[in-house]
Structures are given as C-alpha cells and as structure tokens.
Design an enzyme around this catalytic site. Structure first.
Site, PDB file in Angstrom:
ATOM      1  N   ASP A   1      -9.408   1.028  30.633  1.00  0.00           N
ATOM      2  CA  ASP A   1      -9.705   1.873  29.471  1.00  0.00           C
ATOM      3  C   ASP A   1     -11.219   1.930  29.244  1.00  0.00           C
ATOM      4  OD1 ASP A   1      -9.972  -0.727  28.574  1.00  0.00           O
ATOM      5  OD2 ASP A   1      -8.760  -0.450  26.749  1.00  0.00           O
ATOM      6  N   SER A   2     -11.981   1.209  30.072  1.00  0.00           N
ATOM      7  CA  SER A   2     -13.439   1.392  30.118  1.00  0.00           C
ATOM      8  C   SER A   2     -13.785   2.843  30.438  1.00  0.00           C
ATOM      9  CB  SER A   2     -14.065   0.470  31.174  1.00  0.00           C
ATOM     10  OG  SER A   2     -13.423   0.613  32.426  1.00  0.00           O
TER      11      SER A   2
ATOM     12  N   ASP B   1      -4.605  -0.157  32.398  1.00  0.00           N
ATOM     13  CA  ASP B   1      -4.733  -0.684  31.039  1.00  0.00           C
ATOM     14  C   ASP B   1      -3.817   0.068  30.087  1.00  0.00           C
ATOM     15  OD1 ASP B   1      -6.556  -2.776  31.157  1.00  0.00           O
ATOM     16  OD2 ASP B   1      -8.310  -1.525  30.716  1.00  0.00           O
TER      17      ASP B   1
ATOM     18  N   LYS C   1      -1.853  -3.870  31.965  1.00  0.00           N
ATOM     19  CA  LYS C   1      -2.670  -4.928  31.362  1.00  0.00           C
ATOM     20  C   LYS C   1      -2.753  -4.709  29.854  1.00  0.00           C
ATOM     21  CE  LYS C   1      -7.239  -5.273  32.424  1.00  0.00           C
ATOM     22  NZ  LYS C   1      -7.913  -5.021  31.131  1.00  0.00           N
TER      23      LYS C   1
ATOM     24  N   GLU D   1      -4.314  -6.457  26.133  1.00  0.00           N
ATOM     25  CA  GLU D   1      -5.283  -7.379  25.544  1.00  0.00           C
ATOM     26  C   GLU D   1      -4.668  -8.087  24.340  1.00  0.00           C
ATOM     27  OE1 GLU D   1      -8.866  -5.324  24.476  1.00  0.00           O
ATOM     28  OE2 GLU D   1      -9.082  -4.396  26.447  1.00  0.00           O
TER      29      GLU D   1
ATOM     30  N   GLU E   1     -12.262 -12.479  30.316  1.00  0.00           N
ATOM     31  CA  GLU E   1     -13.521 -11.742  30.219  1.00  0.00           C
ATOM     32  C   GLU E   1     -14.509 -12.512  29.344  1.00  0.00           C
ATOM     33  OE1 GLU E   1     -13.171  -7.558  29.469  1.00  0.00           O
ATOM     34  OE2 GLU E   1     -15.233  -7.357  28.784  1.00  0.00           O
TER      35      GLU E   1
HETATM   36  N1  MHF Z   1     -19.476   0.004  31.941  1.00  0.00           N
HETATM   37  C1  MHF Z   1     -18.687  -0.911  31.388  1.00  0.00           C
HETATM   38  N2  MHF Z   1     -18.653  -2.152  31.913  1.00  0.00           N
HETATM   39  C2  MHF Z   1     -17.861  -3.119  31.370  1.00  0.00           C
HETATM   40  O1  MHF Z   1     -17.850  -4.256  31.891  1.00  0.00           O
HETATM   41  C3  MHF Z   1     -17.061  -2.772  30.238  1.00  0.00           C
HETATM   42  C4  MHF Z   1     -17.125  -1.445  29.737  1.00  0.00           C
HETATM   43  N3  MHF Z   1     -17.949  -0.555  30.320  1.00  0.00           N
HETATM   44  N4  MHF Z   1     -16.380  -1.063  28.686  1.00  0.00           N
HETATM   45  C5  MHF Z   1     -15.370  -1.950  28.170  1.00  0.00           C
HETATM   46  C6  MHF Z   1     -15.818  -3.326  28.235  1.00  0.00           C
HETATM   47  C7  MHF Z   1     -16.991  -3.682  27.344  1.00  0.00           C
HETATM   48  N5  MHF Z   1     -17.558  -4.784  28.057  1.00  0.00           N
HETATM   49  C8  MHF Z   1     -18.706  -5.506  27.706  1.00  0.00           C
HETATM   50  C9  MHF Z   1     -19.785  -4.872  27.119  1.00  0.00           C
HETATM   51  C10 MHF Z   1     -20.929  -5.577  26.816  1.00  0.00           C
HETATM   52  C11 MHF Z   1     -21.001  -6.944  27.053  1.00  0.00           C
HETATM   53  C12 MHF Z   1     -22.251  -7.701  26.718  1.00  0.00           C
HETATM   54  O2  MHF Z   1     -23.254  -7.123  26.429  1.00  0.00           O
HETATM   55  N6  MHF Z   1     -22.213  -9.034  26.762  1.00  0.00           N
HETATM   56  C13 MHF Z   1     -23.372  -9.893  26.517  1.00  0.00           C
HETATM   57  C14 MHF Z   1     -22.883 -11.232  25.972  1.00  0.00           C
HETATM   58  C15 MHF Z   1     -23.464 -11.548  24.646  1.00  0.00           C
HETATM   59  C16 MHF Z   1     -23.211 -13.005  24.260  1.00  0.00           C
HETATM   60  O3  MHF Z   1     -23.923 -13.867  24.823  1.00  0.00           O
HETATM   61  O4  MHF Z   1     -22.297 -13.279  23.450  1.00  0.00           O
HETATM   62  C17 MHF Z   1     -24.133 -10.150  27.815  1.00  0.00           C
HETATM   63  O5  MHF Z   1     -25.277 -10.536  27.736  1.00  0.00           O
HETATM   64  O6  MHF Z   1     -23.558  -9.949  28.903  1.00  0.00           O
HETATM   65  C18 MHF Z   1     -19.906  -7.581  27.624  1.00  0.00           C
HETATM   66  C19 MHF Z   1     -18.766  -6.856  27.955  1.00  0.00           C
HETATM   67  C20 MHF Z   1     -16.867  -4.993  29.303  1.00  0.00           C
HETATM   68  N7  MHF Z   1     -16.258  -3.714  29.572  1.00  0.00           N
HETATM   69  C1  KIV Z   2     -13.617  -4.582  32.363  1.00  0.00           C
HETATM   70  C2  KIV Z   2     -12.176  -4.535  32.786  1.00  0.00           C
HETATM   71  C3  KIV Z   2     -11.584  -5.897  32.847  1.00  0.00           C
HETATM   72  C4  KIV Z   2     -11.357  -3.623  31.900  1.00  0.00           C
HETATM   73  O1  KIV Z   2     -10.489  -4.013  31.169  1.00  0.00           O
HETATM   74  C5  KIV Z   2     -11.682  -2.190  31.938  1.00  0.00           C
HETATM   75  O2  KIV Z   2     -12.368  -1.723  32.861  1.00  0.00           O
HETATM   76  O3  KIV Z   2     -11.219  -1.484  31.033  1.00  0.00           O
HETATM   77 MG    MG Z   3      -9.943  -2.549  29.715  1.00  0.00          MG
END
Ligand code: MHF
Ligand code: KIV
Ligand code: MG
Length: 264
Positions: free
Chosen positions: A44-45, A83, A111, A113, A180
């Site tokens: 669903d990304s 998803d 999948k 959540e 995740e």
């Molecule tokens: N392009 C894309 N990639 C992804 O992995 C993804 C999506 N979209 N859309 C749905 C979710 C959103 N996701 C995300 C988006 C941002 C972070 C992020 O910025 N995480 C921080 C962590 C911050 C902390 O330390 O608590 C990082 O620094 O990675 C993580 C997962 C994973 N998924």
């Molecule tokens: C980031 C992965 C695990 C996901 O759920 C997605 O692409 O939607």
């Molecule tokens: Mg997803």
C-alpha cells in the site's frame, strides 16, 4: 520453480535468507521475479510512491486489486503478497470479503498491520485458505497514532509485547511475520521466537528475509530516504543490475549493514 510458503519455510530451516521487493505493475513484476526475488509485495506504499499521498491511508481496495492483477500478469514465479489497505480488515467479515478480492486478483498471501486484536481475523482467514503475513513494529497505517514514522519496540516493555504478539499471531495461523523499523536485537529475537519466516525492513541483519520498496532501492524516490534504504542503482548502473545486486546482497547477508539498522 515457483516460490511457495514451503520454499520460504525451508530457507528458514536451512538458515538461508530470501528477498522481497515491492512491485506495482506487470513490467516491473517480470523484471523483479526474473532477477530472482522470491516474494513480490504489492504494497500500500503505492499510495505514496505512485499516487503521491503523504501516507498509505487513502489507498482503496480497488487500487490494491488493480495493481495486484497487473503484477500477477507479469510475474514469473515469485510468491505474490498483497497489502490489505487501511480499514479493509476493521472487522473479520470485512477482512474475509476483501481478502477474497485480493486472492481472486492474483495474490497468494495477504498482509495485515496490527497486533493482538487481529488474532480472530487471522484465524478466520487462515482457516478459509488465505495465507496471512502479520506486519508488526512500524505499521504505517498507524502513522497518526504513532505521531510519525518512528522506530518501534524500543524499551523492554514494548519489545516484550512485540515478541508476545508475534507468537500469538503465529499461533492464530499467520504464515509469515513482517517487522518494520525495530532495533536489530529485537528483529533477531522475534526471528528466533517463531517458526514462520520473518521479513524485515529496518529490522536488522538477522531476519529470514529482507524487503525494500522498489523505487527506494532504485534511488528514484524523491526526498530524504529512511535509514534502512540502500540505493542499489548507484553501483549497478542499470535496473536489472540493481535488482540482481539486491538479490545477491541479501542472499550473502551483505545487506543490511550497520548503517541501515536501528539500535535499541
Ligand atoms: N517509498 C517508501 N518507502 C517505504 O519504505 C515506505 C513508504 N514509501 N510508504 C509506506 C511506509 C512508510 N515508511 C517509512 C517512512 C519513513 C520512515 C523514517 O523516516 N524513519 C526514520 C526513523 C525515525 C526514528 O528514529 O524513529 C529513519 O530515520 O529511517 C520509516 C518508514 C516505510 N514505508
Ligand atoms: C514497506 C513494506 C513493508 C510495505 O508494507 C509496503 O510497501 O506497503
Ligand atoms: Mg504496506
């Protein structure tokens, strides 16, 4: 040979990894599966990557079925996981009805959540022939409850709860677990605590499988990239090369390295 849940279970038993990538259309599904990726996730990304929303919440069942059909048409032997979008499994009745739509569109696993509240729903799906992956940790459909995309499972209480939820959902019938954005130690602990294969994204090097969003590993996603992302296009220089480099790096446990992981 087509990949099934049995293939992934055998890999886990033999201490071998497997690779997962998202794909949303037939052309990339063909490229990704031919590169040797074991599981294709219609994530669903797509709400963010394809549609330009800032979360996954606007994605509909129709969107997911459309892209699942396209991926199924191009796929060459990968296991197809789709998803369930936001609120499509808010009740067990809704989950059964909507999972059936995805399975008819070509998914081989769905999948969801969530945590312990999904126990009955997962049992109902599993009992009726729908394999389920339970997505724990940073579950993006909960972004408004988490107050952002933040690492989950830090601290003993949160970590204990996640181990408990993984075991409970496996006992309810989940055939896979996805973690995740959790500390590497917790990724390892949960991988050892369940017999179902565990897929990680930002969950350290010790999960059974690894997953990334296709656009992220090809380096085309705009903006700041999360810590767990590696751009495989930089070294490979071609799409096919990047896909093959990812498969090899996961197989040989060269990805993820320290810089892609979170500490407790
Ligand atoms: N392009 C894309 N990639 C992804 O992995 C993804 C999506 N979209 N859309 C749905 C979710 C959103 N996701 C995300 C988006 C941002 C972070 C992020 O910025 N995480 C921080 C962590 C911050 C902390 O330390 O608590 C990082 O620094 O990675 C993580 C997962 C994973 N998924
Ligand atoms: C980031 C992965 C695990 C996901 O759920 C997605 O692409 O939607
Ligand atoms: Mg997803």
């Amino acid at each position: 040979m087509a990949v099934t849940i049995n293939t992934l279970r055998e890999r886990k038993q033999n201490n071998e990894t497997f690779s997962v990538l998202t794909a949303y259309d037939a052309t990339f599904a063909q490229r990704v599966s031919e590169a040797g990726v074991d599981v294709i996730l219609i994530g669903d990304s797509l709400g963010m990557v394809l549609q330009g929303h800032d979360s996954t919440l606007p994605v509909s069942m129709n969107d997911m079925c459309y892209h699942t059909r396209a991926v199924a048409n191009g796929n060459k032997g990968a296991l197809i996981m789709a998803d369930m979008p936001f609120m499509s499994y808010g009740s067990t009745d809704a989950a059964l009805k909507n999972a059936a739509k995805l399975m008819r569109a070509g998914a081989q696993m769905v999948k969801l959540e969530g945590t312990d509240w999904m126990e009955d729903t997962i049992k109902a799906l599993s009992d009726r022939g729908v394999p389920v992956c339970a997505h724990l940790g940073l579950t993006p459909q909960f972004v408004n409850k988490f107050g952002g995309y933040k690492v989950q499972g830090r601290g003993d209480a949160q970590a204990e709860a996640m181990v408990k939820h993984a075991r409970l959902l496996e006992a309810a019938g989940a055939d896979m677990i996805l973690l995740e954005c959790v500390p590497s130690e917790l990724g390892k602990r949960i991988t050892e605590a369940v017999s179902a294969p565990v897929i990680g994204i930002g969950a350290g090097p010790d999960t059974d499988g690894q997953v990334l969003v296709l656009h992220d590993m090809l380096g085309v996603t705009p903006g700041r990239r999360p810590r767990f992302v590696k751009n495989f296009m930089e070294e490979a220089g071609s799409v096919q090369g990047a896909l093959e480099a990812y498969v090899a790096a996961v197989r040989e446990r060269r990805f993820p390295s320290e810089e892609h992981t979170f500490k407790a």
